[in-house]
Design a protein around this motif. Sequence first.
Motif, PDB file in Angstrom:
ATOM      1  N   UNK A 215      70.498  27.538  12.355  1.00 32.92           N
ATOM      2  CA  UNK A 215      69.228  27.230  13.209  1.00 32.92           C
ATOM      3  C   UNK A 215      68.330  28.611  13.086  1.00 32.92           C
ATOM      4  N   UNK A 216      68.684  29.584  12.434  1.00 30.67           N
ATOM      5  CA  UNK A 216      67.786  30.681  12.371  1.00 30.67           C
ATOM      6  C   UNK A 216      66.226  30.352  12.058  1.00 30.67           C
ATOM      7  N   UNK A 217      65.249  30.932  12.998  1.00 31.39           N
ATOM      8  CA  UNK A 217      63.920  30.651  12.222  1.00 31.39           C
ATOM      9  C   UNK A 217      63.637  31.274  11.117  1.00 31.39           C
ATOM     10  N   UNK A 218      62.443  30.752  10.424  1.00 32.77           N
ATOM     11  CA  UNK A 218      61.999  31.473   9.325  1.00 32.77           C
ATOM     12  C   UNK A 218      61.685  33.031   9.405  1.00 32.77           C
ATOM     13  N   UNK A 219      61.432  33.643  10.484  1.00 31.61           N
ATOM     14  CA  UNK A 219      61.258  35.023  10.887  1.00 31.61           C
ATOM     15  C   UNK A 219      62.463  35.389  10.930  1.00 31.61           C
ATOM     16  N   UNK A 220      63.478  34.911  11.610  1.00 26.29           N
ATOM     17  CA  UNK A 220      64.573  35.738  11.616  1.00 26.29           C
ATOM     18  C   UNK A 220      65.097  35.808  10.320  1.00 26.29           C
ATOM     19  N   UNK A 221      65.241  34.723   9.567  1.00 26.15           N
ATOM     20  CA  UNK A 221      65.807  34.830   8.208  1.00 26.15           C
ATOM     21  C   UNK A 221      65.108  35.898   7.411  1.00 26.15           C
ATOM     22  N   UNK A 222      63.792  35.914   7.446  1.00 24.75           N
ATOM     23  CA  UNK A 222      63.106  37.096   6.781  1.00 24.75           C
ATOM     24  C   UNK A 222      63.612  38.609   7.278  1.00 24.75           C
ATOM     25  N   UNK A 223      63.627  38.543   8.541  1.00 24.72           N
ATOM     26  CA  UNK A 223      64.022  39.746   9.073  1.00 24.72           C
ATOM     27  C   UNK A 223      65.630  40.352   8.624  1.00 24.72           C
ATOM     28  N   UNK A 224      66.314  39.313   8.615  1.00 22.32           N
ATOM     29  CA  UNK A 224      67.733  39.581   8.049  1.00 22.32           C
ATOM     30  C   UNK A 224      67.799  39.777   6.633  1.00 22.32           C
ATOM     31  N   UNK A 225      66.975  39.263   5.860  1.00 22.13           N
ATOM     32  CA  UNK A 225      67.113  39.502   4.476  1.00 22.13           C
ATOM     33  C   UNK A 225      66.568  40.716   4.106  1.00 22.13           C
ATOM     34  N   UNK A 226      65.419  41.061   4.950  1.00 22.72           N
ATOM     35  CA  UNK A 226      64.813  42.247   4.745  1.00 22.72           C
ATOM     36  C   UNK A 226      65.720  43.457   4.998  1.00 22.72           C
ATOM     37  N   UNK A 227      66.588  43.267   6.022  1.00 25.76           N
ATOM     38  CA  UNK A 227      67.413  44.455   6.389  1.00 25.76           C
ATOM     39  C   UNK A 227      68.715  44.447   5.667  1.00 25.76           C
ATOM     40  N   UNK A 228      69.009  43.504   5.031  1.00 30.59           N
ATOM     41  CA  UNK A 228      70.379  43.334   4.408  1.00 30.59           C
ATOM     42  C   UNK A 228      70.759  44.144   3.424  1.00 30.59           C
ATOM     43  N   UNK A 229      72.182  44.825   3.310  1.00 27.93           N
ATOM     44  CA  UNK A 229      72.515  45.724   2.534  1.00 27.93           C
ATOM     45  C   UNK A 229      72.207  45.500   0.839  1.00 27.93           C
ATOM     46  N   UNK A 230      71.896  46.569   0.171  1.00 32.82           N
ATOM     47  CA  UNK A 230      71.763  46.512  -1.038  1.00 32.82           C
ATOM     48  C   UNK A 230      72.217  47.523  -1.696  1.00 32.82           C
ATOM     49  N   UNK A 231      72.020  47.880  -2.954  1.00 29.45           N
ATOM     50  CA  UNK A 231      72.601  49.070  -3.592  1.00 29.45           C
ATOM     51  C   UNK A 231      71.427  49.716  -4.430  1.00 29.45           C
ATOM     52  N   UNK A 232      71.597  51.099  -5.023  1.00 27.30           N
ATOM     53  CA  UNK A 232      70.309  51.721  -5.763  1.00 27.30           C
ATOM     54  C   UNK A 232      70.212  51.143  -7.175  1.00 27.30           C
ATOM     55  N   UNK A 233      71.097  50.010  -7.615  1.00 26.78           N
ATOM     56  CA  UNK A 233      70.761  49.834  -8.980  1.00 26.78           C
ATOM     57  C   UNK A 233      69.596  48.672  -8.901  1.00 26.78           C
ATOM     58  N   UNK A 234      68.681  48.879 -10.228  1.00 28.36           N
ATOM     59  CA  UNK A 234      67.762  47.735 -10.338  1.00 28.36           C
ATOM     60  C   UNK A 234      68.318  46.687 -11.239  1.00 28.36           C
ATOM     61  N   UNK A 235      68.090  45.592 -10.842  1.00 25.86           N
ATOM     62  CA  UNK A 235      68.382  44.311 -11.750  1.00 25.86           C
ATOM     63  C   UNK A 235      69.577  43.818 -10.957  1.00 25.86           C
ATOM     64  N   UNK A 236      69.769  42.602 -10.834  1.00 26.47           N
ATOM     65  CA  UNK A 236      71.080  42.065 -10.008  1.00 26.47           C
ATOM     66  C   UNK A 236      72.115  41.411 -11.065  1.00 26.47           C
ATOM     67  N   UNK A 237      73.271  41.412 -10.833  1.00 31.38           N
ATOM     68  CA  UNK A 237      74.334  40.819 -11.578  1.00 31.38           C
ATOM     69  C   UNK A 237      75.269  40.432 -10.758  1.00 31.38           C
ATOM     70  N   UNK A 238      75.934  39.407 -11.551  1.00 33.50           N
ATOM     71  CA  UNK A 238      77.254  38.886 -10.747  1.00 33.50           C
ATOM     72  C   UNK A 238      78.539  39.738 -11.229  1.00 33.50           C
ATOM     73  N   UNK A 239      79.545  39.199 -10.502  1.00 35.35           N
ATOM     74  CA  UNK A 239      80.935  40.099 -10.544  1.00 35.35           C
ATOM     75  C   UNK A 239      81.153  41.097 -11.074  1.00 35.35           C
ATOM     76  N   UNK A 240      80.375  42.274 -10.699  1.00 30.74           N
ATOM     77  CA  UNK A 240      80.655  43.557 -10.855  1.00 30.74           C
ATOM     78  C   UNK A 240      81.240  43.986  -9.601  1.00 30.74           C
ATOM     79  N   UNK A 241      82.416  44.252  -9.546  1.00 29.86           N
ATOM     80  CA  UNK A 241      83.319  44.513  -8.426  1.00 29.86           C
ATOM     81  C   UNK A 241      82.589  46.080  -7.596  1.00 29.86           C
ATOM     82  N   UNK A 242      81.726  46.768  -8.435  1.00 27.94           N
ATOM     83  CA  UNK A 242      81.066  47.984  -7.984  1.00 27.94           C
ATOM     84  C   UNK A 242      79.824  47.271  -6.916  1.00 27.94           C
TER      85      UNK A 242
END
Length: 337
Positions: A215-242
């Motif tokens: 039930x999160x509003x669009x603004x809350x969703x945008x905020x959470x994805x904006x702040x979510x954890x990422x890593x320094x590598x460019x390009x996304x991939x599945x199944x890399x344990x690192x």
Amino acid sequence: MSNRQRVLSGVQPTGDLHLGNYLGAIRNWVEGQSQYDNFVFIADLHAITVPYELATLSANTYSLAALYLACGLDLNHSTIFVQSHVSAHSELTWLLNCITPLNWLQDMIQYREKAVKQGENVSVGLLDYPVLMASDILLYQPDKVPVGEDQKQHIELTRDIVNRFNHLFAKPDHPVLKLPEPLIRKEGARVMSLTDGTKKMSKSDPSDLSRINLLDSPDEIAKKIKRCKTDPTRGLEFDNPERPESNNLLTLYTLLSGKTKEEVATECQDMGWGQFKSLLTETIINALKPIQEKYQTVTDEKGYLESVLRDGRQKAVAIANQTLAQAKTAMGYSVPL
Ligand code: ADP
Ligand code: TRP
């Protein structure tokens, strides 16, 4: 009587439902529902095994029932009811308690994890949680129990209890309780936290930023994805344990966009995190919109939810009481008609 296989499952009304609950559990009930005879309930007796808010227990129960409908459970295929409305759950729990060895319960992973968090305050109810869950299941004699990966051990315990019960109280060719199978989907069975890709997304994480609630509003969703954890590598991939965050967010994107894993792997392999996050935000908002609209409709219609739960209770009680009587008879009780 339909000769379709029966499935049964439930979720506790403890806090807002999140994408992990949806993708790991409810979506699977909905997708398979026309194929099965479905029983789904709100596990409000389980909700009191840890300290809880008295004032919100009932409201959370109704809100979860509304969310079940909003997520697409169809009353033509599914019976929705509240666990505490069917007293057979508590009664069978007592009977099964008396044949369940204590050490089976002390070894349960979820008990240990939750007990550590509670310190001195661990209730007998928390220890007994899996026996209540076994009773929830066995009363309805389902073929399958669709849950997320974290519940697998509880289903295994349920199977152990069935074998012990039948061994003690039934003839080998006439088992009283039916052995259920867990139904665990690979994709989505373990959605990870937005703030730590190695931890499960959970209602009990103190940070609301770690999860997307249905039930999160669009603004809350945008905020959470904006702040979510990422890593320094460019390009996304599945199944890399690192790169657990990359795998988790790509999985969310795959499941919610309806694309295949291969399509997503190709689409996102060279994408920067910024571009991917915008895409993911939009996908989540669009996927949740129909659920949120339906939730509104269901909760706006006064009396509707009560009538759904009243009907559900009636159907559930009829089946549960029958199994309970069979179990009691097998255990040597004389059961009044
Ligand atoms: P939580 O773990 O957030 O407290 P519950 O224990 O009430 O949620 O889980 C309800 C259902 O949702 C169960 O079938 C459980 O396996 C599933 N589930 C919970 N969290 C996740 C997750 N992160 N990924 C996949 N399924 C999940
Ligand atoms: N323990 C389950 C959970 O936390 C909820 C639950 C209670 C359940 N009884 C059940 C799930 C019976 C499936 C079948 O998610």
